[in-house]
Design a protein around this motif. Structure first.
Motif, PDB file in Angstrom:
ATOM      1  N   GLU A 190       0.821  -1.201   0.000  1.00  0.00           N
ATOM      2  CA  GLU A 190       0.000   0.000   0.000  1.00  0.00           C
ATOM      3  C   GLU A 190       0.861   1.259   0.000  1.00  0.00           C
ATOM      4  OE1 GLU A 190      -2.683  -0.342   3.267  1.00  0.00           O
ATOM      5  OE2 GLU A 190      -3.541  -2.229   2.565  1.00  0.00           O
ATOM      6  N   GLU A 191       1.910   1.251   0.835  1.00  0.00           N
ATOM      7  CA  GLU A 191       2.802   2.409   0.908  1.00  0.00           C
ATOM      8  C   GLU A 191       3.502   2.656  -0.431  1.00  0.00           C
ATOM      9  OE1 GLU A 191       5.454   1.359   4.000  1.00  0.00           O
ATOM     10  OE2 GLU A 191       3.929   1.427   5.588  1.00  0.00           O
ATOM     11  N   LYS A 192       3.875   1.572  -1.091  1.00  0.00           N
ATOM     12  CA  LYS A 192       4.678   1.687  -2.304  1.00  0.00           C
ATOM     13  C   LYS A 192       3.837   1.980  -3.544  1.00  0.00           C
ATOM     14  CE  LYS A 192       8.683   1.146  -4.453  1.00  0.00           C
ATOM     15  NZ  LYS A 192       9.884   1.925  -4.168  1.00  0.00           N
ATOM     16  N   TRP A 193       2.680   1.318  -3.675  1.00  0.00           N
ATOM     17  CA  TRP A 193       2.001   1.332  -4.967  1.00  0.00           C
ATOM     18  C   TRP A 193       0.520   1.694  -4.977  1.00  0.00           C
ATOM     19  CZ3 TRP A 193       4.153   1.864  -9.425  1.00  0.00           C
ATOM     20  CH2 TRP A 193       5.450   1.400  -9.648  1.00  0.00           C
ATOM     21  N   LEU A 194      -0.189   1.546  -3.867  1.00  0.00           N
ATOM     22  CA  LEU A 194      -1.644   1.671  -3.932  1.00  0.00           C
ATOM     23  C   LEU A 194      -2.097   3.023  -4.459  1.00  0.00           C
ATOM     24  CD1 LEU A 194      -4.295   0.238  -3.458  1.00  0.00           C
ATOM     25  CD2 LEU A 194      -4.284   1.078  -1.099  1.00  0.00           C
ATOM     26  N   ASP A 195      -1.574   4.098  -3.893  1.00  0.00           N
ATOM     27  CA  ASP A 195      -1.974   5.433  -4.349  1.00  0.00           C
ATOM     28  C   ASP A 195      -1.588   5.674  -5.802  1.00  0.00           C
ATOM     29  OD1 ASP A 195      -3.075   5.987  -1.911  1.00  0.00           O
ATOM     30  OD2 ASP A 195      -1.359   7.143  -1.169  1.00  0.00           O
ATOM     31  N   GLU A 196      -0.418   5.189  -6.176  1.00  0.00           N
ATOM     32  CA  GLU A 196       0.047   5.421  -7.544  1.00  0.00           C
ATOM     33  C   GLU A 196      -0.809   4.662  -8.554  1.00  0.00           C
ATOM     34  OE1 GLU A 196       4.228   5.651 -10.053  1.00  0.00           O
ATOM     35  OE2 GLU A 196       4.217   5.248  -7.897  1.00  0.00           O
ATOM     36  N   ILE A 197      -1.169   3.433  -8.239  1.00  0.00           N
ATOM     37  CA  ILE A 197      -2.031   2.668  -9.150  1.00  0.00           C
ATOM     38  C   ILE A 197      -3.390   3.340  -9.272  1.00  0.00           C
ATOM     39  CG2 ILE A 197      -3.262   0.485  -9.460  1.00  0.00           C
ATOM     40  CD1 ILE A 197      -0.874  -0.928  -8.194  1.00  0.00           C
ATOM     41  N   GLU A 198      -3.937   3.796  -8.156  1.00  0.00           N
ATOM     42  CA  GLU A 198      -5.236   4.475  -8.200  1.00  0.00           C
ATOM     43  C   GLU A 198      -5.173   5.744  -9.033  1.00  0.00           C
ATOM     44  OE1 GLU A 198      -6.173   4.952  -4.068  1.00  0.00           O
ATOM     45  OE2 GLU A 198      -7.412   3.143  -4.029  1.00  0.00           O
ATOM     46  N   SER A 199      -4.076   6.490  -8.907  1.00  0.00           N
ATOM     47  CA  SER A 199      -3.959   7.724  -9.692  1.00  0.00           C
ATOM     48  C   SER A 199      -3.846   7.426 -11.177  1.00  0.00           C
ATOM     49  CB  SER A 199      -2.742   8.537  -9.220  1.00  0.00           C
ATOM     50  OG  SER A 199      -1.528   7.892  -9.566  1.00  0.00           O
ATOM     51  N   PHE A 200      -3.159   6.334 -11.532  1.00  0.00           N
ATOM     52  CA  PHE A 200      -3.056   5.950 -12.938  1.00  0.00           C
ATOM     53  C   PHE A 200      -4.434   5.556 -13.482  1.00  0.00           C
ATOM     54  CE2 PHE A 200       1.574   5.498 -12.442  1.00  0.00           C
ATOM     55  CZ  PHE A 200       1.983   6.059 -13.637  1.00  0.00           C
ATOM     56  N   ILE A 201      -5.197   4.850 -12.664  1.00  0.00           N
ATOM     57  CA  ILE A 201      -6.509   4.381 -13.122  1.00  0.00           C
ATOM     58  C   ILE A 201      -7.490   5.534 -13.292  1.00  0.00           C
ATOM     59  CG2 ILE A 201      -8.549   3.041 -12.456  1.00  0.00           C
ATOM     60  CD1 ILE A 201      -6.691   1.032 -11.135  1.00  0.00           C
ATOM     61  N   TYR A 202      -7.529   6.412 -12.309  1.00  0.00           N
ATOM     62  CA  TYR A 202      -8.598   7.399 -12.257  1.00  0.00           C
ATOM     63  C   TYR A 202      -8.221   8.786 -12.774  1.00  0.00           C
ATOM     64  CZ  TYR A 202     -10.523   3.788  -9.236  1.00  0.00           C
ATOM     65  OH  TYR A 202     -10.976   2.590  -8.732  1.00  0.00           O
ATOM     66  N   GLU A 203      -6.931   9.057 -12.933  1.00  0.00           N
ATOM     67  CA  GLU A 203      -6.541  10.428 -13.238  1.00  0.00           C
ATOM     68  C   GLU A 203      -5.778  10.595 -14.545  1.00  0.00           C
ATOM     69  OE1 GLU A 203      -4.454  11.994  -9.875  1.00  0.00           O
ATOM     70  OE2 GLU A 203      -5.979  11.321  -8.446  1.00  0.00           O
ATOM     71  N   ARG A 204      -4.952   9.612 -14.910  1.00  0.00           N
ATOM     72  CA  ARG A 204      -4.081   9.823 -16.061  1.00  0.00           C
ATOM     73  C   ARG A 204      -4.733   9.392 -17.352  1.00  0.00           C
ATOM     74  NH1 ARG A 204       2.113   8.380 -15.637  1.00  0.00           N
ATOM     75  NH2 ARG A 204       1.583   8.102 -17.808  1.00  0.00           N
ATOM     76  N   ASP A 205      -4.913  10.357 -18.261  1.00  0.00           N
ATOM     77  CA  ASP A 205      -5.571  10.067 -19.537  1.00  0.00           C
ATOM     78  C   ASP A 205      -4.741   9.141 -20.414  1.00  0.00           C
ATOM     79  OD1 ASP A 205      -7.719  11.629 -18.844  1.00  0.00           O
ATOM     80  OD2 ASP A 205      -6.902  13.447 -19.769  1.00  0.00           O
ATOM     81  N   ASP A 206      -3.404   9.283 -20.384  1.00  0.00           N
ATOM     82  CA  ASP A 206      -2.580   8.429 -21.244  1.00  0.00           C
ATOM     83  C   ASP A 206      -2.680   6.970 -20.797  1.00  0.00           C
ATOM     84  OD1 ASP A 206      -1.283   8.989 -18.874  1.00  0.00           O
ATOM     85  OD2 ASP A 206       0.719   8.869 -19.738  1.00  0.00           O
ATOM     86  N   PHE A 207      -2.854   6.746 -19.497  1.00  0.00           N
ATOM     87  CA  PHE A 207      -3.043   5.378 -19.017  1.00  0.00           C
ATOM     88  C   PHE A 207      -4.378   4.842 -19.530  1.00  0.00           C
ATOM     89  CE2 PHE A 207      -4.987   2.687 -15.698  1.00  0.00           C
ATOM     90  CZ  PHE A 207      -4.143   1.617 -15.786  1.00  0.00           C
ATOM     91  N   LYS A 208      -5.411   5.644 -19.440  1.00  0.00           N
ATOM     92  CA  LYS A 208      -6.729   5.201 -19.873  1.00  0.00           C
ATOM     93  C   LYS A 208      -6.726   4.865 -21.360  1.00  0.00           C
ATOM     94  CE  LYS A 208      -9.275   7.808 -16.373  1.00  0.00           C
ATOM     95  NZ  LYS A 208     -10.273   8.870 -16.135  1.00  0.00           N
ATOM     96  N   GLU A 209      -6.026   5.670 -22.146  1.00  0.00           N
ATOM     97  CA  GLU A 209      -5.988   5.418 -23.589  1.00  0.00           C
ATOM     98  C   GLU A 209      -5.328   4.081 -23.904  1.00  0.00           C
ATOM     99  OE1 GLU A 209      -4.016   8.724 -25.286  1.00  0.00           O
ATOM    100  OE2 GLU A 209      -5.631  10.142 -24.850  1.00  0.00           O
ATOM    101  N   SER A 210      -4.351   3.686 -23.119  1.00  0.00           N
ATOM    102  CA  SER A 210      -3.665   2.419 -23.355  1.00  0.00           C
ATOM    103  C   SER A 210      -4.560   1.223 -23.077  1.00  0.00           C
ATOM    104  CB  SER A 210      -2.413   2.329 -22.467  1.00  0.00           C
ATOM    105  OG  SER A 210      -1.522   3.378 -22.749  1.00  0.00           O
ATOM    106  N   TRP A 211      -5.511   1.413 -22.201  1.00  0.00           N
ATOM    107  CA  TRP A 211      -6.326   0.296 -21.746  1.00  0.00           C
ATOM    108  C   TRP A 211      -7.779   0.343 -22.214  1.00  0.00           C
ATOM    109  CZ3 TRP A 211      -5.029  -3.049 -17.284  1.00  0.00           C
ATOM    110  CH2 TRP A 211      -3.677  -2.931 -16.912  1.00  0.00           C
ATOM    111  N   MET A 212      -8.265   1.496 -22.621  1.00  0.00           N
ATOM    112  CA  MET A 212      -9.692   1.668 -22.873  1.00  0.00           C
ATOM    113  C   MET A 212     -10.220   0.789 -23.996  1.00  0.00           C
ATOM    114  SD  MET A 212     -11.274   3.858 -20.848  1.00  0.00           S
ATOM    115  CE  MET A 212     -12.375   5.071 -21.532  1.00  0.00           C
ATOM    116  N   ASP A 213      -9.331   0.410 -24.926  1.00  0.00           N
ATOM    117  CA  ASP A 213      -9.795  -0.435 -26.025  1.00  0.00           C
ATOM    118  C   ASP A 213     -10.253  -1.804 -25.528  1.00  0.00           C
ATOM    119  OD1 ASP A 213      -9.374   1.453 -27.962  1.00  0.00           O
ATOM    120  OD2 ASP A 213      -7.310   0.843 -28.330  1.00  0.00           O
ATOM    121  N   PHE A 214      -9.744  -2.208 -24.376  1.00  0.00           N
ATOM    122  CA  PHE A 214     -10.138  -3.512 -23.854  1.00  0.00           C
ATOM    123  C   PHE A 214     -11.404  -3.396 -23.007  1.00  0.00           C
ATOM    124  CE2 PHE A 214      -9.691  -6.671 -20.317  1.00  0.00           C
ATOM    125  CZ  PHE A 214     -10.140  -7.749 -21.048  1.00  0.00           C
TER     126      PHE A 214
END
Length: 346
Positions: A190-214
């Motif tokens: 949680e200390e290392k990755w939880l917040d960062e993974i959540e921010s990638f999922i919910y905030e970063r548009d470039d992350f969403k574009e990589s995955w949204m096709d699925f």
């Protein structure tokens, strides 16, 4: 003459007291005569100073119960003795022993958890290094998920915590409770990755574009599942983002992932080489039979694998195979995939 006699007597008494003190602050003679270089003594919760002194004396760690208690009281540690398992060396003196217990410097061991370890492999390592048993660890692993809503919840999962025990080296008490050990590993994730993974999922548009096709909405579970596949498939760090891209491409095209590591996870025993019959094992983890991602992670991914999962390489590859030196050959079509394999065998 009378004054000189008194001074001599005082000096004699002082020397005698020093010799008595120095003698009794050393380890017991019984220990010195034996070959053991260290001894472990468990101080139970709620033990009185007298009970601790008796136990240390019975174990041959101290020569004098009285000196132990005197030293503890003089240094105001008599009410601060802390429970736990302690390791004492042959040359430790009573003052050092009192300070160790008073400060709670319990016996610790290093537990190395390599990247790509499963819950059962971690249980085996923990049992080899610590006081707990594999069964105790695994029993706790089946129920250690309270209050952690990001953990997957499915009847097909043997361990909800699979994939979330952060791989690193831990320094923990030798007699640590299995639940506390698991909590330590989950806390580290949680200390290392939880917040960062959540921010990638919910905030970063470039992350969403990589995955949204699925699919439109991704979860923490799915990110860690993908990272675990990458961890088990990739050897070279630079190939992990590429393999992440391949997996996403296959998901996008509704292709079965056909990842051997998922079959290995589904088997009751790991094999050096899979047989064709193994690919037919009926398990939701078998990506040769079932489409999409497995229901849960298959191992604990390391930092590079998680980073590759949230920052995949954008490529057109759909296939890859191992060369034998740890690297992989990547291709865009099945025909090219077969041609490269034949060429490698020639």
């Amino acid at each position: 003459m009378k004054k000189a006699g008194i001074i001599f007597l005082i000096l004699l008494m002082t020397a005698s007291l020093y010799l008595w003190f120095d003698h009794h602050r050393r380890p017991a003679e019984e220990w010195q005569e034996k070959s053991a270089e260290e001894r472990r003594v468990e101080v139970s919760a709620g033990s009185s100073l007298e009970e601790i002194a008796d136990k240390l004396f019975d174990e041959g760690v101290i020569r004098s119960r009285h000196l132990f208690k005197i030293y503890a009281r003089l240094h105001e540690m008599d009410r601060n003795m802390q429970a736990g398992l302690y390791k004492f060396s042959r040359n430790q003196k009573v003052d050092e022993i009192v300070e160790k217990i008073g400060q709670g410097r319990v016996y610790t061991e290093r537990l190395a958890v390599p990247e790509g370890s499963t819950v059962e492999e971690i249980a085996s390592r923990a049992a080899s290094n610590l006081k707990l048993t594999e069964d105790e660890f695994l029993q706790e692993a089946r129920r250690s998920a309270d209050g952690r809503n990001y953990l997957p919840d499915s009847d097909s999962l043997q361990y909800r915590i699979e994939g979330f025990l952060y791989p690193t080296t831990y320094l923990v008490p030798y007699d640590i409770d299995p639940g506390d050990l698991i909590d330590t590993m989950l806390d580290r994730f949680e200390e290392k990755w939880l917040d960062e993974i959540e921010s990638f999922i919910y905030e970063r548009d470039d992350f969403k574009e990589s995955w949204m096709d699925f699919q439109e909405n991704w979860t923490i579970r799915e990110v860690v599942v993908l990272a675990s596949l990458i961890e088990k498939e990739a050897v070279l760090p630079e190939e992990k983002p590429v393999i992440a891209g391949v997996i996403l491409n296959r998901l996008k095209d509704n292709m079965r992932l056909q990842i051997d590591a998922t079959v290995q996870y589904a088997l009751t025993e790991r094999k050096e080489r899979l047989l064709y019959s193994d690919l037919e094992v009926d398990s939701p983890y078998n990506t040769y039979l079932y489409p999409g991602l497995p229901p849960g992670p298959i191992a604990s991914p390391g930092d590079e694998a998680i980073k590759a999962a949230i920052e995949p390489d954008k490529n057109d590859y759909l296939f890859f195979f191992a060369r034998g030196d740890g690297s992989h050959e990547f291709t865009k079509s099945y025909q090219e995939h077969l041609q490269r394999q034949r060429k490698l065998l020639d």
